[in-house]
Each structure stands twice: as C-alpha cells, then as structure tokens.
Write a protein that holds these residues in place. Sequence first.
Motif, PDB file in Angstrom:
ATOM      1  N   PRO A  67      71.321 -30.581  80.083  1.00  0.00           N
ATOM      2  CA  PRO A  67      69.877 -30.275  80.098  1.00  0.00           C
ATOM      3  C   PRO A  67      69.450 -29.306  79.006  1.00  0.00           C
ATOM      4  CG  PRO A  67      70.797 -30.167  82.316  1.00  0.00           C
ATOM      5  CD  PRO A  67      71.958 -30.295  81.379  1.00  0.00           C
ATOM      6  N   GLU A  68      70.321 -28.383  78.622  1.00  0.00           N
ATOM      7  CA  GLU A  68      69.951 -27.409  77.594  1.00  0.00           C
ATOM      8  C   GLU A  68      69.743 -28.086  76.240  1.00  0.00           C
ATOM      9  OE1 GLU A  68      72.481 -23.764  79.651  1.00  0.00           O
ATOM     10  OE2 GLU A  68      72.781 -24.256  77.536  1.00  0.00           O
ATOM     11  N   PHE A  69      70.549 -29.103  75.958  1.00  0.00           N
ATOM     12  CA  PHE A  69      70.371 -29.840  74.709  1.00  0.00           C
ATOM     13  C   PHE A  69      69.056 -30.609  74.746  1.00  0.00           C
ATOM     14  CE2 PHE A  69      70.984 -33.618  72.022  1.00  0.00           C
ATOM     15  CZ  PHE A  69      71.296 -33.002  70.819  1.00  0.00           C
ATOM     16  N   ALA A  70      68.759 -31.200  75.905  1.00  0.00           N
ATOM     17  CA  ALA A  70      67.515 -31.963  76.039  1.00  0.00           C
ATOM     18  C   ALA A  70      66.286 -31.067  75.909  1.00  0.00           C
ATOM     19  CB  ALA A  70      67.497 -32.688  77.380  1.00  0.00           C
ATOM     20  N   ALA A  71      66.433 -29.766  76.227  1.00  0.00           N
ATOM     21  CA  ALA A  71      65.304 -28.841  76.183  1.00  0.00           C
ATOM     22  C   ALA A  71      65.026 -28.317  74.779  1.00  0.00           C
ATOM     23  CB  ALA A  71      65.552 -27.672  77.128  1.00  0.00           C
ATOM     24  N   LEU A  72      65.917 -28.586  73.829  1.00  0.00           N
ATOM     25  CA  LEU A  72      65.703 -28.106  72.462  1.00  0.00           C
ATOM     26  C   LEU A  72      64.530 -28.817  71.820  1.00  0.00           C
ATOM     27  CD1 LEU A  72      69.419 -28.076  71.190  1.00  0.00           C
ATOM     28  CD2 LEU A  72      68.052 -26.087  71.838  1.00  0.00           C
ATOM     29  N   GLU A  73      63.953 -28.192  70.810  1.00  0.00           N
ATOM     30  CA  GLU A  73      62.898 -28.837  70.049  1.00  0.00           C
ATOM     31  C   GLU A  73      63.435 -30.122  69.423  1.00  0.00           C
ATOM     32  OE1 GLU A  73      59.819 -26.239  70.877  1.00  0.00           O
ATOM     33  OE2 GLU A  73      59.730 -28.099  69.685  1.00  0.00           O
ATOM     34  N   MET A  74      62.541 -31.118  69.279  1.00  0.00           N
ATOM     35  CA  MET A  74      62.964 -32.402  68.741  1.00  0.00           C
ATOM     36  C   MET A  74      63.636 -32.260  67.379  1.00  0.00           C
ATOM     37  SD  MET A  74      63.295 -35.645  68.993  1.00  0.00           S
ATOM     38  CE  MET A  74      62.238 -36.119  70.362  1.00  0.00           C
ATOM     39  N   SER A  75      63.057 -31.430  66.490  1.00  0.00           N
ATOM     40  CA  SER A  75      63.629 -31.256  65.152  1.00  0.00           C
ATOM     41  C   SER A  75      65.021 -30.650  65.219  1.00  0.00           C
ATOM     42  CB  SER A  75      62.717 -30.377  64.300  1.00  0.00           C
ATOM     43  OG  SER A  75      62.533 -29.102  64.901  1.00  0.00           O
ATOM     44  N   THR A  76      65.220 -29.705  66.165  1.00  0.00           N
ATOM     45  CA  THR A  76      66.528 -29.077  66.328  1.00  0.00           C
ATOM     46  C   THR A  76      67.548 -30.087  66.832  1.00  0.00           C
ATOM     47  OG1 THR A  76      65.479 -26.964  66.825  1.00  0.00           O
ATOM     48  CG2 THR A  76      67.790 -27.195  67.439  1.00  0.00           C
ATOM     49  N   ARG A  77      67.131 -30.923  67.801  1.00  0.00           N
ATOM     50  CA  ARG A  77      68.045 -31.934  68.326  1.00  0.00           C
ATOM     51  C   ARG A  77      68.445 -32.932  67.242  1.00  0.00           C
ATOM     52  NH1 ARG A  77      64.480 -32.469  72.671  1.00  0.00           N
ATOM     53  NH2 ARG A  77      64.095 -34.668  72.186  1.00  0.00           N
ATOM     54  N   ILE A  78      67.485 -33.353  66.448  1.00  0.00           N
ATOM     55  CA  ILE A  78      67.778 -34.318  65.380  1.00  0.00           C
ATOM     56  C   ILE A  78      68.754 -33.718  64.380  1.00  0.00           C
ATOM     57  CG2 ILE A  78      66.783 -35.539  63.408  1.00  0.00           C
ATOM     58  CD1 ILE A  78      64.257 -35.944  65.090  1.00  0.00           C
ATOM     59  N   ASN A  79      68.524 -32.450  64.033  1.00  0.00           N
ATOM     60  CA  ASN A  79      69.419 -31.785  63.072  1.00  0.00           C
ATOM     61  C   ASN A  79      70.823 -31.637  63.640  1.00  0.00           C
ATOM     62  OD1 ASN A  79      69.841 -30.330  60.535  1.00  0.00           O
ATOM     63  ND2 ASN A  79      70.119 -28.545  61.839  1.00  0.00           N
ATOM     64  N   GLN A  80      70.913 -31.232  64.919  1.00  0.00           N
ATOM     65  CA  GLN A  80      72.236 -31.080  65.534  1.00  0.00           C
ATOM     66  C   GLN A  80      72.943 -32.419  65.664  1.00  0.00           C
ATOM     67  OE1 GLN A  80      72.939 -28.797  68.986  1.00  0.00           O
ATOM     68  NE2 GLN A  80      71.841 -26.984  68.283  1.00  0.00           N
ATOM     69  N   MET A  81      72.198 -33.471  66.003  1.00  0.00           N
ATOM     70  CA  MET A  81      72.809 -34.788  66.171  1.00  0.00           C
ATOM     71  C   MET A  81      73.430 -35.287  64.876  1.00  0.00           C
ATOM     72  SD  MET A  81      70.009 -36.545  68.732  1.00  0.00           S
ATOM     73  CE  MET A  81      70.671 -38.202  68.562  1.00  0.00           C
ATOM     74  N   ARG A  82      72.851 -34.898  63.747  1.00  0.00           N
ATOM     75  CA  ARG A  82      73.426 -35.282  62.449  1.00  0.00           C
ATOM     76  C   ARG A  82      74.839 -34.731  62.302  1.00  0.00           C
ATOM     77  NH1 ARG A  82      69.998 -32.781  59.389  1.00  0.00           N
ATOM     78  NH2 ARG A  82      68.512 -34.491  59.352  1.00  0.00           N
ATOM     79  N   TYR A  83      75.028 -33.469  62.698  1.00  0.00           N
ATOM     80  CA  TYR A  83      76.341 -32.848  62.572  1.00  0.00           C
ATOM     81  C   TYR A  83      77.270 -33.251  63.715  1.00  0.00           C
ATOM     82  CZ  TYR A  83      74.212 -30.188  58.862  1.00  0.00           C
ATOM     83  OH  TYR A  83      73.591 -29.851  57.691  1.00  0.00           O
ATOM     84  N   LEU A  84      76.701 -33.540  64.888  1.00  0.00           N
ATOM     85  CA  LEU A  84      77.535 -34.042  65.985  1.00  0.00           C
ATOM     86  C   LEU A  84      78.120 -35.404  65.627  1.00  0.00           C
ATOM     87  CD1 LEU A  84      75.272 -33.041  69.013  1.00  0.00           C
ATOM     88  CD2 LEU A  84      77.488 -32.036  68.420  1.00  0.00           C
ATOM     89  N   ASP A  85      77.323 -36.250  64.985  1.00  0.00           N
ATOM     90  CA  ASP A  85      77.830 -37.549  64.539  1.00  0.00           C
ATOM     91  C   ASP A  85      78.944 -37.372  63.515  1.00  0.00           C
ATOM     92  OD1 ASP A  85      76.088 -38.915  66.159  1.00  0.00           O
ATOM     93  OD2 ASP A  85      74.575 -39.251  64.603  1.00  0.00           O
ATOM     94  N   LEU A  86      78.772 -36.391  62.636  1.00  0.00           N
ATOM     95  CA  LEU A  86      79.795 -36.121  61.630  1.00  0.00           C
ATOM     96  C   LEU A  86      81.093 -35.672  62.290  1.00  0.00           C
ATOM     97  CD1 LEU A  86      80.448 -35.883  58.602  1.00  0.00           C
ATOM     98  CD2 LEU A  86      79.575 -33.543  58.680  1.00  0.00           C
ATOM     99  N   ILE A  87      80.986 -34.846  63.327  1.00  0.00           N
ATOM    100  CA  ILE A  87      82.173 -34.368  64.047  1.00  0.00           C
ATOM    101  C   ILE A  87      82.886 -35.531  64.721  1.00  0.00           C
ATOM    102  CG2 ILE A  87      82.918 -32.995  66.037  1.00  0.00           C
ATOM    103  CD1 ILE A  87      80.676 -30.982  65.236  1.00  0.00           C
ATOM    104  N   VAL A  88      82.126 -36.427  65.345  1.00  0.00           N
ATOM    105  CA  VAL A  88      82.730 -37.591  66.005  1.00  0.00           C
ATOM    106  C   VAL A  88      83.432 -38.485  64.988  1.00  0.00           C
ATOM    107  CG1 VAL A  88      82.229 -39.710  67.296  1.00  0.00           C
ATOM    108  CG2 VAL A  88      81.140 -37.564  67.954  1.00  0.00           C
TER     109      VAL A  88
END
Length: 351
Positions: A67-88
């Motif tokens: 839920p904490e990830f879902a509560a982040l601002e959309m721009s923050t989530r998009i930016n984090q997802m870019r690096y999460l994809d890189l980690i995967v």
Amino acid sequence: MKNVTERKGLLYFRRKIAGKDTYLRLPDLDDPDFHAEYRRLSQQTAPKEGPAPGSMAALVAAYRGNPEFAALEMSTRINQMRYLDLIVTEIGERGVKGLRPAHIYTMRDRMAETPGKANAWLSVMRALLAYGTRIDMRADNPASGIKRLELGEHEPWPADLLRVALEEATPMTRAAIVTGLCSGQRVSDCIRMQYGWIDGGIMEFAQKKTGKDVAIPMHPFWLEELKKLPRRSTTLLYERSGAPFKTTGAIQARLRDLMAMSAVREVHADLVAREVITADATFSFHGLRKNSCCYLLELGLSDTEVGSILGMSSEMVRHYGKRARALMIARGAAERVTGGKIVPLARKVVS
C-alpha cells in the motif's frame, strides 16, 4: 478441453507460438494415452508462475504491491518502476538473502559515468531492501551503508597522491591509472583501447559515449608502462584471466581498494593537514581526465588542440583547466606583480 480442435477426423492441440496458431497432433479420444498427452501439452502452455520465492524478482513484486508504494505520487512511482525493472532484469533471479554490499557496489559503479542515475538507482535499491527486511526476506539491508556517488566536480589528483597511488598499485591498476592520466579519456574508453588502434605512436578511436573521433599522442611514460605488462589480450588493460574488462566497475573497485590502503590514506591525511584538499575530498578515475587537461594546457596547447585530443568541447577544456590556467597566469605575471609597489608612497605635504 477448449484447446482441442478436430481437423479432417484427427484431433489437434492448438496453441499460439510467436502470435500464430500452431497445431500439435493428439492421440484419438479413446486412446489410453490421450489424457496423459493432453495434460503434458496443457502444462507446457500454461502461463508461467510468478517469480521464484526468495528471489529479487519476488521482492520487487511484493514491493510494488504494498500500500505504501501505491500511495506514492504517480511521477514517483513511474520513476521507481524504471529502476525496479532494471533490478529485475539484472539480478531478478538472484536470492535476496545472498545479496551482499559488494554486489551493490559493482552495480552502482557500472553507472559511475552517470552519477545521477546511479544515485537514483541506489535509492530505489535501498528502499526495496528495507522493505525486504520488513517482510522477513532478510535480516539486514546491505545497501544501507553504501554512499551515493559525488555529483560535484571531479578533482584532479594531487601530485603526492598520484605518486603514492602509482607506488602502491598492482601492475594492472597502475597501468589503468597511467592510461587514464596520459590519454585523458573516460574509464569506459580506457578499457576498450586496443593495440591495433595504435598507429605510429598515436592512439586512434571513436569515444563510446560521444562518438567523437580522437587521436592521442602516446607519451613515452605510457608506452613504457605498457611494455611492463605481458600482452595477454588485444586490449591494453585486461582481467587477471587475460580477458578484456567487461565493465568499468572492475576498475572502479580496484581504485576504491587502492584509496583504502594505509600508505595512500597517510598521504591523503597529510594533504588535508596542509589544506591542499578538504577532508571529504575523493578522487575518481575521471579526475585523471582533468589532470590530463591541465597538463596539456600547461604545455601551451590551445583550448582547441586540447579539446581535439581529449574529445571535449573548448568550453569544457576551459572549465576543467580553470585552476591550471589561473596558476599559469599567476606565474607569468609574477615578476610584474612583485616588482611594483603595492602600498603607494606617502605624498609630501606642502605647507
């Protein structure tokens, strides 16, 4: 059995491969092997299950679902997802419990030439592993003590520090330092340099980052250092196995180990005590590029000439060489400056 198709009195198992329907022959419906074959083909085409339990990919999936990830601002989530994809992509199959600080240093240092990206990636990795400790995937956070890369200017190495570093370095690390110092190139280009690119004492190639063609006169000091190494690779620099360095992180790790040696730390402390450098000053491979720029300017080469050799703009040459140029101006003007009267003579008062 929705996947079963009858064609010309025969049964086929239908599935999509590369977006096209493919038909695999099945036994007759009353054949004893029908159900076993149908089950086997169904299992082959079943959607893949989620990531392996305990893997980094599983941790990323859990982190994205909290839920904490879902509560982040959309721009923050998009930016984090870019690096999460890189980690995967890079280490998704690696077990979370087996991840060590050395692995994180290596991945961070691969992005050393883009420190902003490296620091953003490190922040996401730190948050991800912190979440991993909360859900008991591991007991500690191996990224918590890893420093962000410096975003400030790359300082040239002081002469005393350079001297002790060359004395204490292993032969290959010493060759890497000399290559950076004499070529003035980024570490990503230094590990690519090949003997076949040398023509008449000139190293010629196109820079990896910019695509600029450079031609570098090879200083005798550089050539002598290369002669000390056995030629075990087509590249000037190579791993202990003789294979070319695949990433810049390997060189960065060698320099990090070198800077941690007691003899180097003693010189660093002495430079701090003499106020030559600040206590938090760090010296990277890229700082050697500034050393090279200053050296060429001190020889009297123009900004255009230095830029051509180093593969940088005249504006960047002036920026990198501002300290060296200030010293050159001071030396050139020293006689005129010191020969004058800094305090004017008192005028005679006429009564």
